[in-house]
Write a protein that holds these residues in place. Sequence first.
Motif, PDB file in Angstrom:
ATOM      1  N   ASP A  91       0.729  -1.171  -0.133  1.00 15.52           N
ATOM      2  CA  ASP A  91      -0.043   0.022   0.048  1.00 15.52           C
ATOM      3  C   ASP A  91       0.919   1.262  -0.090  1.00 15.52           C
ATOM      4  O   ASP A  91       1.689   1.488   0.960  1.00 15.52           O
ATOM      5  CB  ASP A  91      -0.764  -0.045   1.416  1.00 15.52           C
ATOM      6  N   PRO A  92       1.255   2.134  -1.246  1.00 17.80           N
ATOM      7  CA  PRO A  92       2.075   3.240  -1.065  1.00 17.80           C
ATOM      8  C   PRO A  92       1.819   4.159  -0.237  1.00 17.80           C
ATOM      9  O   PRO A  92       2.637   4.782   0.352  1.00 17.80           O
ATOM     10  CB  PRO A  92       1.773   3.693  -2.589  1.00 17.80           C
ATOM     11  N   ALA A  93       0.426   4.415   0.187  1.00 17.06           N
ATOM     12  CA  ALA A  93       0.085   5.719   1.089  1.00 17.06           C
ATOM     13  C   ALA A  93       0.702   5.197   2.539  1.00 17.06           C
ATOM     14  O   ALA A  93       1.131   5.876   3.236  1.00 17.06           O
ATOM     15  CB  ALA A  93      -1.337   5.627   1.367  1.00 17.06           C
ATOM     16  N   ARG A  94       0.404   3.858   2.753  1.00 21.90           N
ATOM     17  CA  ARG A  94       0.790   3.376   4.210  1.00 21.90           C
ATOM     18  C   ARG A  94       2.360   3.339   4.440  1.00 21.90           C
ATOM     19  O   ARG A  94       3.027   3.814   5.472  1.00 21.90           O
ATOM     20  CB  ARG A  94       0.153   1.728   4.507  1.00 21.90           C
ATOM     21  N   ALA A  95       2.990   2.881   3.056  1.00 17.66           N
ATOM     22  CA  ALA A  95       4.381   2.951   3.071  1.00 17.66           C
ATOM     23  C   ALA A  95       5.066   4.279   3.335  1.00 17.66           C
ATOM     24  O   ALA A  95       5.933   4.478   4.029  1.00 17.66           O
ATOM     25  CB  ALA A  95       4.871   2.025   1.877  1.00 17.66           C
ATOM     26  N   LEU A  96       4.458   5.075   2.631  1.00 12.50           N
ATOM     27  CA  LEU A  96       4.813   6.722   2.782  1.00 12.50           C
ATOM     28  C   LEU A  96       4.822   7.036   4.293  1.00 12.50           C
ATOM     29  O   LEU A  96       5.460   7.530   4.961  1.00 12.50           O
ATOM     30  CB  LEU A  96       4.117   7.478   1.812  1.00 12.50           C
ATOM     31  N   TRP A  97       3.445   6.795   4.894  1.00 10.51           N
ATOM     32  CA  TRP A  97       3.120   6.966   6.079  1.00 10.51           C
ATOM     33  C   TRP A  97       4.288   6.340   7.170  1.00 10.51           C
ATOM     34  O   TRP A  97       4.677   7.018   8.029  1.00 10.51           O
ATOM     35  CB  TRP A  97       1.497   6.566   6.521  1.00 10.51           C
ATOM     36  N   ASP A  98       4.457   5.060   7.022  1.00 11.90           N
ATOM     37  CA  ASP A  98       5.461   4.401   7.959  1.00 11.90           C
ATOM     38  C   ASP A  98       6.856   5.043   7.691  1.00 11.90           C
ATOM     39  O   ASP A  98       7.543   5.311   8.469  1.00 11.90           O
ATOM     40  CB  ASP A  98       5.267   2.970   7.618  1.00 11.90           C
ATOM     41  N   PHE A  99       7.159   5.335   6.399  1.00 10.54           N
ATOM     42  CA  PHE A  99       8.573   5.800   6.093  1.00 10.54           C
ATOM     43  C   PHE A  99       8.654   7.214   6.951  1.00 10.54           C
ATOM     44  O   PHE A  99       9.693   7.442   7.760  1.00 10.54           O
ATOM     45  CB  PHE A  99       8.634   5.976   4.488  1.00 10.54           C
ATOM     46  N   ALA A 100       7.693   8.131   6.917  1.00 10.35           N
ATOM     47  CA  ALA A 100       7.629   9.197   7.487  1.00 10.35           C
ATOM     48  C   ALA A 100       7.904   8.978   9.176  1.00 10.35           C
ATOM     49  O   ALA A 100       8.486   9.829   9.677  1.00 10.35           O
ATOM     50  CB  ALA A 100       6.312  10.097   7.212  1.00 10.35           C
ATOM     51  N   GLY A 101       6.981   8.127   9.533  1.00  9.51           N
ATOM     52  CA  GLY A 101       6.976   7.638  10.821  1.00  9.51           C
ATOM     53  C   GLY A 101       8.511   7.401  11.373  1.00  9.51           C
ATOM     54  O   GLY A 101       8.789   7.537  12.541  1.00  9.51           O
ATOM     55  N   SER A 102       8.849   6.636  10.464  1.00 12.34           N
ATOM     56  CA  SER A 102      10.376   5.742  10.942  1.00 12.34           C
ATOM     57  C   SER A 102      11.348   6.984  11.058  1.00 12.34           C
ATOM     58  O   SER A 102      12.489   6.708  11.635  1.00 12.34           O
ATOM     59  CB  SER A 102      11.011   4.744   9.769  1.00 12.34           C
ATOM     60  N   LEU A 103      11.060   8.217  10.481  1.00 14.90           N
ATOM     61  CA  LEU A 103      12.080   9.228  10.303  1.00 14.90           C
ATOM     62  C   LEU A 103      11.767  10.425  11.406  1.00 14.90           C
ATOM     63  O   LEU A 103      12.214  11.301  11.225  1.00 14.90           O
ATOM     64  CB  LEU A 103      12.392   9.836   8.983  1.00 14.90           C
ATOM     65  N   ASP A 104      10.744   9.886  12.128  1.00 16.18           N
ATOM     66  CA  ASP A 104      10.082  10.932  13.177  1.00 16.18           C
ATOM     67  C   ASP A 104       9.680  12.330  12.419  1.00 16.18           C
ATOM     68  O   ASP A 104       9.443  13.338  13.065  1.00 16.18           O
ATOM     69  CB  ASP A 104      11.093  11.513  14.148  1.00 16.18           C
ATOM     70  N   ALA A 105       8.903  12.155  11.237  1.00 15.64           N
ATOM     71  CA  ALA A 105       8.631  13.322  10.431  1.00 15.64           C
ATOM     72  C   ALA A 105       7.250  13.761  11.150  1.00 15.64           C
ATOM     73  O   ALA A 105       6.595  12.800  11.796  1.00 15.64           O
ATOM     74  CB  ALA A 105       8.289  13.001   9.126  1.00 15.64           C
ATOM     75  N   PRO A 106       6.817  15.130  11.346  1.00 16.43           N
ATOM     76  CA  PRO A 106       5.487  15.532  11.469  1.00 16.43           C
ATOM     77  C   PRO A 106       4.520  14.769  10.814  1.00 16.43           C
ATOM     78  O   PRO A 106       4.427  14.338   9.542  1.00 16.43           O
ATOM     79  CB  PRO A 106       5.497  16.901  11.248  1.00 16.43           C
ATOM     80  N   ARG A 107       3.397  14.239  11.640  1.00 15.60           N
ATOM     81  CA  ARG A 107       2.237  13.730  10.993  1.00 15.60           C
ATOM     82  C   ARG A 107       0.945  14.023  11.132  1.00 15.60           C
ATOM     83  O   ARG A 107       0.131  13.662  10.805  1.00 15.60           O
ATOM     84  CB  ARG A 107       2.393  11.965  11.218  1.00 15.60           C
ATOM     85  N   SER A 108       0.851  15.324  11.867  1.00 21.42           N
ATOM     86  CA  SER A 108      -0.617  15.899  11.956  1.00 21.42           C
ATOM     87  C   SER A 108      -0.359  17.444  11.602  1.00 21.42           C
ATOM     88  O   SER A 108       0.556  18.037  11.961  1.00 21.42           O
ATOM     89  CB  SER A 108      -0.880  15.656  13.334  1.00 21.42           C
ATOM     90  N   LEU A 109      -1.511  17.904  10.988  1.00 20.40           N
ATOM     91  CA  LEU A 109      -1.784  19.472  10.618  1.00 20.40           C
ATOM     92  C   LEU A 109      -1.923  19.935  12.022  1.00 20.40           C
ATOM     93  O   LEU A 109      -1.501  21.212  11.969  1.00 20.40           O
ATOM     94  CB  LEU A 109      -2.960  19.541   9.643  1.00 20.40           C
ATOM     95  N   ARG A 110      -2.411  19.308  12.992  1.00 18.20           N
ATOM     96  CA  ARG A 110      -2.717  20.123  14.303  1.00 18.20           C
ATOM     97  C   ARG A 110      -1.496  20.395  14.972  1.00 18.20           C
ATOM     98  O   ARG A 110      -1.056  21.272  15.319  1.00 18.20           O
ATOM     99  CB  ARG A 110      -3.512  18.809  15.097  1.00 18.20           C
ATOM    100  N   GLY A 111      -0.431  19.358  14.558  1.00 18.88           N
ATOM    101  CA  GLY A 111       0.852  19.567  15.127  1.00 18.88           C
ATOM    102  C   GLY A 111       1.743  20.945  14.661  1.00 18.88           C
ATOM    103  O   GLY A 111       2.594  21.538  15.206  1.00 18.88           O
TER     104      GLY A 111
END
Length: 347
Positions: A281-301
Amino acid sequence: MTTEQRVRFGAGLRHEAGDEVERLGCARALILSTPHQAELAMDLAADIGAHCAGLFTGAAMHTPVEVTQAAMAHAQETEADCLVSVGGGSTIGLGKAIALRTDLPQVAIPTTYAGSEATPILGQTENGAKTTLTDPRVRPETVLYDAELVATLPAAMTVTSALNAMAHAVEALYARDRDEDTDALAMEGLRAFVDGLAAVVETPGDLAARETTQRGAWACGAVLGRSSMALHHKLCHTLGGMLGLPHAETHAVVLPHAVAYNMGAAARELAPVAELLGGDDPARALWDFAGSLDAPRSLRGLGMEEGDIDRCAAAAAANPYWNPRPVEEDAIRALLARAWAGEAPAG
Ligand code: NAD
């Protein structure tokens, strides 16, 4: 303006900026930077020596026209015959805005991964509104990628700037005008970041890995310049323009959600992203990739208020860019609500 761009990679290349000025047949460079990078601009002035006509250190995010006018006045006073822009997309944007109006040749020395130096695209702000144009005159003639300059990027900015670049490539994969060449360039850019990003986060001074990521930045920027933007960029432009959210961070948060939105309409085009990152799943893969690098993942943040979701969804849907899946306001509202809350992407 030249049609072929001269692009060089190498640690310490900024010290050759004076030679590049001469190579362009110029002798009086105006050096551009943000206030934050004024010291770097002064070091560069010392390097360039007699070929430095002056400095303008007032570059600002989103290329405000009044800043461009002040810089142009300075270029005229100093009788500059070329521009040397050292910095991220904001500084390079200022060089492009001056070039549009004067046709002065440019040497760009990028210090982030945003990729603006590789495109003929210029975004500018006037009276609070950002507009974008494409004109071959604005693309810098020469680009020097000096790995030592991105080595000073803080880890968080390294990651968000890289995801900003990767978003150019991901969106190029399903662009209306994509072809085999743009697909190859997009994948080259994505692969470079997958190969180099974890290493530079782990060891910021790893210059070989930094160069790999800069090669990714060039490829991602170049493919952005060759293909049209769709939902992802529209959402980021809307959020940046209406709410002033930070540019690279907004790209980092929105990308997996834009991909999830488009999966039903562009599954085949997006499949290589999952092949590269792992999973199916490309979307999930990008989400996990961002998470593995401690990228921000919320617009609230990033400072967005929940109450802004409705008007941003309405604005993005009112005047959409072409997108593989039609842009429907209700579905965009749901996308933004998930991105705001930091939830995993869903189609
Ligand atoms: P930026 O240029 O605004 O830089 C953000 C801050 O980081 C600035 O204060 C800058 O001085 C500092 N900085 C830059 N490099 C640094 C380094 N190596 N070490 C420490 N600090 C550093 O940020 P950006 O994300 O590179 O650029 C964003 C802008 O570029 C936006 O306006 C965006 O629209 C534009 N952009 C344009 C294109 C295009 O093709 N026209 C493409 C991508 C981005």
